[in-house]
Scaffold this active site. Structure first.
Site, PDB file in Angstrom:
ATOM      1  N   ASN A   1     -28.369  40.927 -21.215  1.00 34.14           N
ATOM      2  CA  ASN A   1     -27.169  41.394 -21.928  1.00 34.14           C
ATOM      3  C   ASN A   1     -25.870  40.994 -21.222  1.00 34.14           C
ATOM      4  OD1 ASN A   1     -27.444  43.005 -19.743  1.00 34.14           O
ATOM      5  ND2 ASN A   1     -27.076  44.936 -20.817  1.00 34.14           N
TER       6      ASN A   1
ATOM      7  N   ASP B   1     -24.493  41.494 -18.322  1.00 31.38           N
ATOM      8  CA  ASP B   1     -23.689  42.343 -17.441  1.00 31.38           C
ATOM      9  C   ASP B   1     -23.849  41.893 -15.982  1.00 31.38           C
ATOM     10  OD1 ASP B   1     -26.241  43.159 -16.907  1.00 31.38           O
ATOM     11  OD2 ASP B   1     -25.872  45.303 -17.193  1.00 31.38           O
TER      12      ASP B   1
ATOM     13  N   GLU C   1     -48.272  48.245   1.434  1.00 28.29           N
ATOM     14  CA  GLU C   1     -47.438  47.567   2.424  1.00 28.29           C
ATOM     15  C   GLU C   1     -47.618  48.334   3.731  1.00 28.29           C
ATOM     16  OE1 GLU C   1     -42.835  46.157   3.207  1.00 28.29           O
ATOM     17  OE2 GLU C   1     -43.291  48.207   2.644  1.00 28.29           O
TER      18      GLU C   1
ATOM     19  N   HIS D   1     -39.182  39.978  -1.428  1.00 27.39           N
ATOM     20  CA  HIS D   1     -37.753  40.306  -1.495  1.00 27.39           C
ATOM     21  C   HIS D   1     -37.165  40.718  -0.150  1.00 27.39           C
ATOM     22  CE1 HIS D   1     -39.970  43.959  -1.544  1.00 27.39           C
ATOM     23  NE2 HIS D   1     -38.872  44.657  -1.345  1.00 27.39           N
TER      24      HIS D   1
HETATM   25  O1  ISL Z   1     -37.342  43.901   5.862  1.00 24.76           O
HETATM   26  C1  ISL Z   1     -37.572  44.715   6.704  1.00 24.76           C
HETATM   27  C2  ISL Z   1     -36.619  45.198   7.658  1.00 24.76           C
HETATM   28  O2  ISL Z   1     -36.226  44.154   8.448  1.00 24.76           O
HETATM   29  C3  ISL Z   1     -38.865  45.339   6.765  1.00 24.76           C
HETATM   30  O3  ISL Z   1     -39.117  45.972   7.957  1.00 24.76           O
HETATM   31  C4  ISL Z   1     -38.906  46.334   5.632  1.00 24.76           C
HETATM   32  O4  ISL Z   1     -37.937  47.311   5.805  1.00 24.76           O
HETATM   33  C5  ISL Z   1     -40.242  46.986   5.607  1.00 24.76           C
HETATM   34  O5  ISL Z   1     -41.131  45.970   5.361  1.00 24.76           O
HETATM   35  C6  ISL Z   1     -40.326  48.026   4.506  1.00 24.76           C
HETATM   36  O6  ISL Z   1     -39.985  47.453   3.287  1.00 24.76           O
HETATM   37  C7  ISL Z   1     -40.086  48.191   2.122  1.00 24.76           C
HETATM   38  O7  ISL Z   1     -39.487  49.464   2.214  1.00 24.76           O
HETATM   39  C8  ISL Z   1     -38.073  49.485   2.400  1.00 24.76           C
HETATM   40  C9  ISL Z   1     -37.327  48.574   1.440  1.00 24.76           C
HETATM   41  O8  ISL Z   1     -36.004  48.429   1.855  1.00 24.76           O
HETATM   42  C10 ISL Z   1     -37.970  47.220   1.330  1.00 24.76           C
HETATM   43  O9  ISL Z   1     -37.311  46.428   0.377  1.00 24.76           O
HETATM   44  C11 ISL Z   1     -39.408  47.438   1.002  1.00 24.76           C
HETATM   45  O10 ISL Z   1     -40.110  46.241   0.759  1.00 24.76           O
HETATM   46  C12 ISL Z   1     -37.652  50.898   2.200  1.00 24.76           C
HETATM   47  O11 ISL Z   1     -38.149  51.376   0.974  1.00 24.76           O
HETATM   48 CA    CA Z   2     -28.429  43.129 -17.702  1.00 24.61          CA
END
Ligand code: ISL
Ligand code: CA
Length: 555
Positions: free
Chosen positions: A22, A24, A253, A325
């Protein structure tokens, strides 16, 4: 053993940066719906969707303020249902990101808890009185700085292992655990096929919250929550009360984990989780914490990959990833921008023929590169800002900190997906929430689609081969030339089938002698037109297929 999750090929969508429907400037669910045909064309069969729940977006959705709703910027529950329907129609499963170590500080539970010591939600979190000179203990957060934030209303502190807008949830509290189970069921009943469980191995804290031993300013205290005392109890509870009723899979994770500890979560038969994301190989170009950089050496990467391949073989299952990410782009890290196409194909070949479930992060399939940013103001990530501040406080120069950030910032992977050569790379017609990488005219999906030799088409070939050759999934792992810092060579065996993967990690031609005669083998993948038996071209990557007839031992 045959299992559906072993045959999954997962594509990670970071919704904010995938496709804006959309205009934004923010990616959204309808944008994903527009691109479902693309995902089908790529050949993946599972999507991992980073958080789309209601959130004040302090950490791009990893701070959830309503677990059973969609962030309005992303769309509605109706859009979500349409998206999942469109995925299932195309044979694609959906794994949701589940962030249950912490909530947002704007979640109603926390808002109630922080106001009133008698709130029924108080014990959902960790509130503690401070010491004379400050916070209750010396723990520091993943993002740098104290893990405690002062709460004026009740004159005490709350624990946050990530940003101060991400208070940690107290899993000791049974009512909290029941709430979480309800949330899981809500999504599973909507048709979700599994979860990627965010930082799941830190949800059980030592309830005494003792001081940490480390002197370092990051992750002090980790020995009191990593794989904490009740972690297996909690996961077994989720499994018996929720997971076991559904046809689904989980990937946890798990930070700072060894293969031995990983097996306590994933060993076949125990199956608290189906697989984990480990971080060993993300440490090969840095020391202890990612901000202390060191030069990348192929043999270090090979060693950590081999460690996990051999330790889990026959017992547990690996996840295969180079990007997500939170990580810089792999072609910058382990490949070579002067050989972007060759080295990106090499990395994919090396990684995805190993034993485990492939995870492809959006943009990786066209070898998107790190962000071009030069100013702090171009960044968006809360971690990047925290680290900059912390580094400056510790006496590092601006230049030094900007260099670290340029290499390691999570925003490197968060620039918008490059769809075509239109303005803003076809991601949006508005102003994108984070700048599009300047190289989008050169690097984009449309360009790669039309070119049979593109990186995108190389990914498609790998995906097809994994579907055609059961040995690519179920084969064991055996490696040659362990000490080489130039080539990686490994073999997979299953029944009478064998794959031999041979790659060159350098920008030079290298002499190479195959471990055995390959005349009866068939070359099924090569990132060059040429093939020489005793030489590899820069970043060349080849896969051979052969039949092996085992001697019965008689005669
Ligand atoms: O990218 C990191 C810091 O340098 C990793 O240690 C990361 O924080 C860690 O892998 C945990 O990641 C996950 O939980 C975080 C979030 O910010 C990350 O995007 C997520 O993948 C907190 O929820
Ligand atoms: Ca959007």
């Amino acid at each position: 053993m045959k299992r559906a999750y072993k045959e999954a090929i997962v594509y990670q969508i970071y919704p904010r940066s995938f496709k804006d429907s959309n205009n934004d400037g923010i990616g959204d669910l309808r944008g994903i719906i527009e691109k479902l045909d693309y995902l089908q064309y790529l050949g993946i069969n599972t999507v991992w969707l980073s958080p789309v729940y209601s959130s004040p977006m302090d950490d791009n959705g990893y701070d959830i303020s309503d677990y059973c709703n969609i962030l309005p910027e992303y769309g509605t529950l109706e859009d979500f249902k349409e998206m999942i329907f469109g995925m299932h129609k195309r044979g694609i499963k959906l794994i949701m990101d589940l962030v249950i170590n912490h909530s947002s500080d704007e979640h109603p539970w926390f808002l109630a808890a922080r106001r009133d010591i008698n709130s029924p939600y108080r014990d959902y979190y960790f509130f503690r009185k401070g010491n004379k000179n400050g916070p209750p203990n010396n723990w520091t957060s993943f993002f740098g700085g104290s893990a405690w934030e002062y709460n004026p209303d009740t004159d005490d502190y709350y624990l946050h292992l990530f940003s101060r807008k991400q208070p940690d949830l107290n899993w000791e509290n049974l009512r909290l655990r029941e709430e979480i189970k309800k949330i899981l069921k809500f999504w599973l009943d909507l048709g979700v096929d599994g979860f990627r469980c965010d930082v799941i191995n830190i949800i059980s804290k030592n309830p005494d919250l003792p001081d940490g031993k480390s002197k370092l300013p990051i992750l002090r205290g980790k020995e009191h929550y990593l794989n904490g005392p009740k972690i297996h109890k909690y996961l077994n509870e989720l499994k018996s009360d929720v997971f076991s009723y559904y046809d689904m899979f989980t990937v946890g994770e798990t930070v700072m984990i060894t293969p031995e500890t990983a097996l306590t979560y994933i060993e076949e038969g125990c199956d608290e989780l189906n697989m984990v994301f480990q971080f060993d190989h993300m440490g090969v170009d840095n020391y202890y914490v990612k901000w202390f950089l060191r030069k990348f050496k192929p043999k270090r990467l090979k060693k950590t990959m081999r460690k996990w391949q051999t330790a889990l073989d026959g017992k547990g299952w690996n996840s295969l990833y180079f990007e997500n990410h939170d990580q810089p782009r792999s072609v910058n890290r382990f490949g070579n921008l002067c050989y972007r196409i060759e080295s990106a194909k090499m990395l994919a070949t090396y990684l995805y023929f190993q034993q485990g479930t492939p995870f492809i992060y959006q943009g990786q399939e066209i070898a998107m590169t790190n962000a071009h940013f030069t100013e702090l103001s171009q960044y968006r990530d809360v971690e990047t800002f925290n680290i900059y501040r912390l580094g400056r406080k510790l006496g590092f120069s601006d230049k030094r900190m900007m260099k670290k950030i340029k290499y390691m910032s999570r925003d490197n992977a968060r620039t918008p997906m490059q769809w075509n050569a239109d303005e803003h790379a076809g991601f949006t017609k508005g102003i994108p929430w984070i700048e599009v990488n300047q190289n989008y005219k050169l690097i984009n999906v449309e360009k790669d689609r039309d070119n049979p030799d593109s990186i995108l088409n190389h990914y498609r070939k790998i995906i097809t081969l994994r579907k055609e050759y059961p040995v690519a999934i179920y084969g064991n792992y055996y490696e040659y030339y362990l000490k080489s810092n130039k080539v990686a060579v490994y073999e997979r065996n299953f029944k009478n089938d064998r794959l031999l993967v041979v790659v060159n990690f350098t920008s030079k031609k290298v002499k190479f002698k195959p471990p055995y005669d390959l005349s009866t083998y068939q070359l099924i993948l090569n990132n060059y037109d040429e093939e020489y038996e005793e030489q590899l071209l820069p970043y060349q990557a080849k896969v051979y297929y052969g039949k092996v007839f085992h001697d019965s031992g008689k005669g």
